[in-house]
Design an enzyme around this catalytic site. Structure first.
Site, PDB file in Angstrom:
ATOM      1  N   ASN A   1       0.849  -1.189   0.000  1.00  0.00           N
ATOM      2  CA  ASN A   1       0.000   0.000   0.000  1.00  0.00           C
ATOM      3  C   ASN A   1       0.886   1.241   0.000  1.00  0.00           C
ATOM      4  OD1 ASN A   1      -1.956   1.967   0.392  1.00  0.00           O
ATOM      5  ND2 ASN A   1      -2.286   1.477   2.554  1.00  0.00           N
ATOM      6  N   TRP A   2       0.923   1.931  -1.136  1.00  0.00           N
ATOM      7  CA  TRP A   2       1.813   3.090  -1.272  1.00  0.00           C
ATOM      8  C   TRP A   2       1.286   4.326  -0.561  1.00  0.00           C
ATOM      9  CZ3 TRP A   2       3.166   3.045  -7.245  1.00  0.00           C
ATOM     10  CH2 TRP A   2       3.855   1.861  -7.542  1.00  0.00           C
ATOM     11  N   LYS A   3       0.006   4.338  -0.220  1.00  0.00           N
ATOM     12  CA  LYS A   3      -0.620   5.497   0.416  1.00  0.00           C
ATOM     13  C   LYS A   3      -0.411   6.739  -0.472  1.00  0.00           C
ATOM     14  CE  LYS A   3      -0.021   3.269   4.874  1.00  0.00           C
ATOM     15  NZ  LYS A   3       0.216   3.416   6.328  1.00  0.00           N
TER      16      LYS A   3
ATOM     17  N   HIS B   1      -9.172   0.771   5.526  1.00  0.00           N
ATOM     18  CA  HIS B   1      -7.862   0.966   6.139  1.00  0.00           C
ATOM     19  C   HIS B   1      -8.018   1.870   7.362  1.00  0.00           C
ATOM     20  CE1 HIS B   1      -3.711   2.304   6.692  1.00  0.00           C
ATOM     21  NE2 HIS B   1      -3.362   1.232   6.003  1.00  0.00           N
TER      22      HIS B   1
ATOM     23  N   GLU C   1      -6.486   4.340   8.388  1.00  0.00           N
ATOM     24  CA  GLU C   1      -6.390   5.774   8.115  1.00  0.00           C
ATOM     25  C   GLU C   1      -7.706   6.321   7.568  1.00  0.00           C
ATOM     26  OE1 GLU C   1      -1.649   5.270   7.204  1.00  0.00           O
ATOM     27  OE2 GLU C   1      -3.025   5.629   5.547  1.00  0.00           O
TER      28      GLU C   1
ATOM     29  N   GLY D   1       3.260   1.652  11.413  1.00  0.00           N
ATOM     30  CA  GLY D   1       4.234   2.739  11.396  1.00  0.00           C
ATOM     31  C   GLY D   1       5.013   2.916  12.685  1.00  0.00           C
TER      32      GLY D   1
ATOM     33  N   SER E   1       3.971  -2.697  10.460  1.00  0.00           N
ATOM     34  CA  SER E   1       5.430  -2.764  10.635  1.00  0.00           C
ATOM     35  C   SER E   1       6.021  -4.081  10.125  1.00  0.00           C
ATOM     36  CB  SER E   1       5.811  -2.535  12.108  1.00  0.00           C
ATOM     37  OG  SER E   1       5.425  -1.236  12.527  1.00  0.00           O
TER      38      SER E   1
ATOM     39  N   GLY F   1       3.036  -1.407   4.398  1.00  0.00           N
ATOM     40  CA  GLY F   1       2.933   0.032   4.210  1.00  0.00           C
ATOM     41  C   GLY F   1       4.262   0.647   3.822  1.00  0.00           C
TER      42      GLY F   1
END
Length: 265
Positions: free
Chosen positions: A13-15, A107, A109, A183, A223, A244
């Site tokens: 997932n490149w975000k 997700h 976010e 993260g 992570s 991520g």
């Protein structure tokens, strides 16, 4: 317990990273990096997927089609609506027209920053399935949730709510992403991931039947690195990873995708 034969999925997932030109260079390099490993470590028995920003998808589609790359791709989100006065929304029909295989739904976010509810995500799951996309449904708990409710409770509740409108034998992927690990550099342990994944699979069996539960891939996200992927992939109910930050480093992501190299060590 022996692991059921499900095709492993390593998803990046490149975000909000990489424009369409950077996406082309990245996917080309990723494919080159994985080429030799496909034979040496059995990558051909796995799926590698990338989830670029919407503005990159056409470029990635053209590259994958023209060069016949084995990498698949998907959208980072979709609208619950097919069309209409919904500025900024992207429908499942649009993603399918770009040859997307997958779409991420729920997700953490999106849940946190955009206040997406379980009910709304359920409608997005239905929309994805309607247009022939495979939903990658994300579930997971915060550190506070974990302390109050214990492991599995929140992810299971999210799964139940998101699948309330789904029946039959849907093709879907579930991604367990503990919010407290994303993260942070501090991943869940392989045993923690397995405990939740096993409970999610049991819930799928209850909701949609044993056949769907056995076929559904459950990913771990939070992570994930090349140094810990093997531990997750040894677990009978963990079938891959939603990656991520590490998915933005070609060398690191390719090493994660070559998890077979590490599993036996």
């Amino acid at each position: 317990m022996a692991k059921v034969a499900r095709v492993p999925l390593i998803a990046g997932n490149w975000k909000l990273n990489l424009d369409h030109l950077q996406a082309i260079a990245f996917v080309q390099k990723l494919d080159w990096t994985l080429k030799d490993a496909r034979h040496e470590y059995g990558i051909s028995g796995s799926e590698v997927a990338v989830f670029p920003p919407f503005t990159d998808l056409r470029s990635v589609q053209n590259l994958v089609a023209a060069d016949k790359l084995s990498i698949v791709f998907g959208g980072q989100d979709l609208s619950e609506h097919d069309s209409g006065a919904f500025t900024g929304e992207i429908s499942g029909a649009f993603l399918k027209a770009l040859d997307c295989t997958y779409v991420i739904i729920g997700h953490s976010e999106r849940r946190t920053l955009h206040s997406e509810t379980d009910e709304q995500l359920g409608r997005k799951v239905v929309a994805a399935l309607k247009h022939g996309l495979v939903p990658v449904l994300c579930v997971g708990e915060t550190a506070e949730d974990l302390e109050i409710h214990g492991p599995s409770a929140v992810p299971v509740a999210q799964l139940r709510a998101a699948l309330a409108g789904v029946s039959g034998t849907p093709n879907l992927v579930v991604a367990y992403e503990p919010v407290w690990a994303i993260g942070s550099g501090q991943a869940a342990t392989a045993e923690q991931a397995e405990q939740v994944a096993a409970t999610l699979r049991a819930t799928l069996a209850e909701l949609l039947g044993e056949e769907v539960a056995d076929a559904t891939r459950i990913l771990y996200g939070g992570s994930v690195k090349s140094t810990n992927i093997a531990g997750f992939m040894r677990q009978p109910n963990v079938d891959g990873a939603l990656v991520g930050g590490a998915s933005l480093d070609v060398t690191e992501f390719a090493s994660i995708a070559r998890f077979q190299k590490h599993v036996g060590t």
